[in-house]
Design an enzyme around this catalytic site. Structure first.
Site, PDB file in Angstrom:
ATOM      1  N   ILE A 233       0.867  -1.185   0.000  1.00 20.87           N
ATOM      2  CA  ILE A 233       0.000   0.000   0.000  1.00 20.87           C
ATOM      3  C   ILE A 233       0.903   1.235   0.000  1.00 20.87           C
ATOM      4  CG2 ILE A 233      -1.898  -1.122   1.231  1.00 20.87           C
ATOM      5  CD1 ILE A 233      -1.009   0.478   3.736  1.00 20.87           C
ATOM      6  N   THR A 331       6.070   2.840  -0.523  1.00 21.22           N
ATOM      7  CA  THR A 331       5.286   1.612  -0.356  1.00 21.22           C
ATOM      8  C   THR A 331       5.457   1.037   1.045  1.00 21.22           C
ATOM      9  OG1 THR A 331       7.053   0.109  -1.071  1.00 21.22           O
ATOM     10  CG2 THR A 331       5.656   1.076  -2.788  1.00 21.22           C
ATOM     11  N   SER A 332       4.516   0.203   1.435  1.00 19.80           N
ATOM     12  CA  SER A 332       4.586  -0.471   2.730  1.00 19.80           C
ATOM     13  C   SER A 332       3.970  -1.857   2.608  1.00 19.80           C
ATOM     14  CB  SER A 332       3.830   0.329   3.792  1.00 19.80           C
ATOM     15  OG  SER A 332       3.755  -0.404   5.005  1.00 19.80           O
ATOM     16  N   PRO A 333       4.539  -2.852   3.311  1.00 16.69           N
ATOM     17  CA  PRO A 333       3.919  -4.179   3.358  1.00 16.69           C
ATOM     18  C   PRO A 333       2.835  -4.277   4.421  1.00 16.69           C
ATOM     19  CG  PRO A 333       5.942  -4.225   4.606  1.00 16.69           C
ATOM     20  CD  PRO A 333       5.815  -2.823   4.056  1.00 16.69           C
ATOM     21  N   ASP A 448       5.832   2.774   9.200  1.00 13.80           N
ATOM     22  CA  ASP A 448       6.555   1.498   9.291  1.00 13.80           C
ATOM     23  C   ASP A 448       7.539   1.508  10.456  1.00 13.80           C
ATOM     24  OD1 ASP A 448       5.259   0.468   7.099  1.00 13.80           O
ATOM     25  OD2 ASP A 448       6.867   0.899   5.687  1.00 13.80           O
TER      26      ASP A 448
END
Length: 765
Positions: A233, A331-333, A448
């Protein structure tokens, strides 16, 4: 310089380091992404017609058209793949990524690797390149220098590998050992530079190249794509939304969801020797409060794919799977979004990722948030989703793939000084970059990994707390010219103009790209945000067409790989830079950074032409700080054992029986793992008993489900314990097993001696 001046300068630098130590423990390290390689409309890319005159274009078009004629199966290339262990010290060393001084390694869940991919011209050994994927936070100047020096020392067989055609990329894991980077800023929270950590990466990288070079064979390359909807995301959506609406409307998502995969197939037997993928997602599945070394989600994906290929009849022995980063910056997981962990359980504020005005409580949540496992299960899941996407592409390529065609294999690399790089913008105006600097929002971190104190993202004004201006000025007082150049970024750390005791951050950047047939790989030393990567790829795509680098029969495929070769933090668009969230504050060279990278890339793009016979200029060399870096990291003095105990003795043994799916563990009298990194070996193993009573190793510390933990139990007497835990809920089968521990102890005199420990046997049913 007089010695007294040197002493005064060093003293000032050390004082500054001490003052900002807590501040910099909030720092984060950047990432990056790639591209949907369908044809793009001419959008915001820089016009490309200035690259060639008409005569050059006509000649190159004719030559490249002949070289790049598309065939059904693609063209034949020289291909090689190799993999080697780069696992450094897994205990007593700060982990690299979150820059959290308290995040010190305590064990190992998964070994780290370098994976090397070679593509070359079968008829011209000088035309080839190496794309390396390391399970590290990023590429690095010192690491790359070490690899190139090692290649030069390996003899004439490796003389074709040079500055121009070796790319060293990192998967951007935030859970690997640190203390190996070239510049001072990322060394601060690791207490300096560690030669053991550095050498493990360099030696393993060289071994992976040696194996790839030794395995070279004739073969074909094909490409495919798929969409992975649930693995990333945008963590800085507010900044992304500052980009023009018309530009955003051209894309279906606010992060790139497409994975691109290259498959390497050898001609001798038709077997596949490897894959190389690009997908943009930060290596931050594992949180900053966990201390076990892993390769994060991309390491999981590579592990699962290589395990799958061991039983696939189409795959050759020694199959190598590389999962590389793309434009990963924003982006990020943590796909469940960013939430307030302050009891309110509401989403963090969109504009600045705060909760009640504070950034510390704002945390991203992975798919298995709430397990209190440091993000371990979420990490495995995000890796599994990338693996599944890659396997989907791989399995469908027999029916749907794009052959890479054309005999053109070219590469270029040059260094450019971005402290004062002047160039022409698309509108004809003159622009410049600035010496590297970090803004206030850099210290705010991201969802994060949040920062501390009173820093916030989206801070482009004057700081509320004048203390931080004092702290920043201890490093270097920015000039009026620097302040104006970096505006609207308020400068916290003027790192590009700080050179005591050595450079704090890079001003000289790597500009590099590879080409094979219609495939172009742009290699970035920074973490480009989603839209930055799209603009950069599109500019190269348009240039490849308008300058006739490819024939009309084959559309370019443009990929962005990073962070590579050095670590120059982030690249945002001008619009995102103005917002000054974390990524904008970490864009080192001012608001023109992205356009500078694009301009420099396009300037050297003619070197990828089939007709190019010259080598790109070297440019100004960056410093190599390996032998001048400070280090306050203490070594292992000795190891001791409790009375009546010896190394490897079992102190807590297994039970006799377990049900499948449970955790099985044993604890041993241990020794410091830094005594021997056991590269290409293991600290821990599971052995299974066969029908004739023999024991066979079936798991080691490269396997995700086996956890190796080390704990100091007495500092004065140097006692330590090792606990090895096997999660039997992933791939275990019924049978009789035992746990093995392999260690190395250090005596008072410095002698290192290997030993083993063995648990009792147990039955899984």
């Amino acid at each position: 310089m007089a010695r007294s001046h040197i002493a005064a300068a060093l003293g000032a630098a050390v004082f500054a380091l001490l003052v900002i130590f807590q501040l910099t423990s909030t720092l984060r390290i950047p990432e990056l992404d790639f591209w949907h390689w369908t044809v793009q409309e001419q959008g915001n890319g820089i016009p490309q017609t200035h690259l060639f005159n008409e005569k050059d274009a006509a000649e190159d078009a004719a030559e490249d058209a002949a070289a790049d004629a598309v065939t059904a199966e693609g063209s034949q290339y020289l291909l090689g793949v190799g993999k080697a262990d780069i696992t450094g010290p897994v205990v007593e060393l700060n982990l690299m990524g979150y820059a959290n001084s308290s995040q010190v390694g305590t064990g190992l869940r998964q070994r780290l690797y370098s994976r090397a991919f070679i593509v070359g011209d079968p008829n011209d050994s000088s035309q080839r390149f190496i794309y390396m994927v390391l399970d590290t936070h990023s590429g690095d100047t010192a690491i790359r220098y070490g690899i190139l020096e090692g290649l030069a020392n390996m003899g004439s067989d490796y003389s074709m590998y040079t500055q121009k055609n070796v790319a060293v990329t990192g998967t951007h894991s935030h859970s690997g050992p640190g203390a190996w980077l070239n510049y001072l800023l990322p060394q601060i929270t690791s207490l300096g530079f560690d030669k053991q950590s550095y050498q493990a990466i360099v030696d393993g990288a060289l071994l992976s190249i040696k194996r790839a070079h030794g395995s070279t064979t004739l073969g074909h390359v094909s490409a495919g794509t798929t969409s992975i909807p649930n693995a990333n995301i945008n963590r800085s959506l507010y900044a992304y939304l500052a980009n023009p609406q018309t530009e955003r409307d051209r894309y279906s998502d606010n992060v790139d969801k497409t994975m691109t995969l290259l498959k390497f197939t050898r001609d001798s037997d038709g077997k596949d020797i490897g894959i190389l993928t690009w997908f943009a997602v930060h290596g931050t599945s594992l949180y900053g409060n966990q201390t076990i070394v892993t390769a994060d989600n991309k390491g999981v994906a590579a592990y699962l794919f290589e395990q799958e290929m061991k039983t696939n009849s189409n795959a050759a022995e020694g199959f190598v799977a590389g999962f590389s980063q793309a434009n990963v910056g924003d982006t990020s997981p943590n796909v469940l979004g960013a939430w307030c962990e302050d009891g309110s359980n509401i989403e963090c504020k969109l504009e600045d990722s705060t909760c009640g005005g504070r950034n510390e409580p704002c945390h991203g949540r992975g798919p298995y948030f709430g397990l209190n496992d440091g993000g371990t299960k979420s990490c495995y899941e995000i890796g599994k989703r990338q693996y599944a996407g890659a396997l989907d592409i791989y399995n469908s390529m027999a029916d749907s793939s794009t052959p890479i065609s054309g005999n053109t294999i070219r590469s270029f690399h040059t260094f450019v000084d971005f402290s004062s790089f002047t160039f022409t913008l698309p509108n004809g105006s003159i622009a410049s970059t600035c010496p590297a600097a970090m803004g206030y929002s850099f210290a705010a971190g991201t969802s994060d990994g949040p920062g501390a104190f009173d820093f916030k993202q989206n801070d482009s004004g004057s700081p509320n707390n004048p203390l931080w201006s004092v702290v920043g000025n201890l490093v270097h007082v920015p000039s009026a010219e620097q302040v104006a150049c970096q505006a609207p970024k308020p400068i916290l750390l003027d790192v590009g103009e700080s050179h005591v005791p050595y450079d704090w951050a890079p001003n000289i950047v790597d500009i590099q790209a590879f080409r094979v047939g219609q495939l172009f790989i742009v290699i970035s030393p920074s973490e480009a945000t989603t839209m930055s990567g799209r603009r950069w790829r599109e500019a190269v795509y348009n240039a490849a067409i308008s300058s006739s680098l490819v024939s009309s029969a084959s559309s370019p495929i443009v990929i962005l790989g990073a962070p590579a070769n050095s670590y120059t933090h982030y690249i945002t668009t001008e619009e995102e830079y103005d917002v000054q969230r974390y990524e904008g504050a970490s864009t080192l060279y001012g608001p023109n950074t992205l356009n500078a990278y694009i301009n420099a890339t396009l300037t050297y793009l003619p070197y990828l032409s089939n007709s190019s016979t010259t080598t790109s200029p070297l440019g100004p060399l960056p410093p190599d700080n390996v032998n001048r870096s400070l280090s306050f990291i203490t070594g292992v003095v000795y190891d001791g054992t409790p009375l009546f105990k010896k190394f490897g003795d079992v102190t807590t043994d297994v039970s006799s029986t377990y049900s499948l799916g449970t955790l099985v563990s044993a604890t041993f009298v241990g020794a410091n793992p830094r005594n021997n990194l056991r590269l290409e070996e293991t600290y821990a193993a599971i052995e299974q008993q066969g029908s004739y009573g023999t024991w066979t190793q079936v798991r080691d510390d490269a396997d995700w489900e086996l956890l190796f933990e080390w704990k100091r139990t007495n500092r004065v007497l140097a006692y330590s314990d090792v606990t090895i835990t096997w999660d039997t809920g992933l791939t275990a089968q019924a049978g009789t097993y035992r746990i093995k521990y392999y260690g190395d102890s250090k005596s008072v005199g410095g002698t290192i001696t290997g030993f083993e420990g063995t648990s009792g046997s147990f039955t899984l049913a």
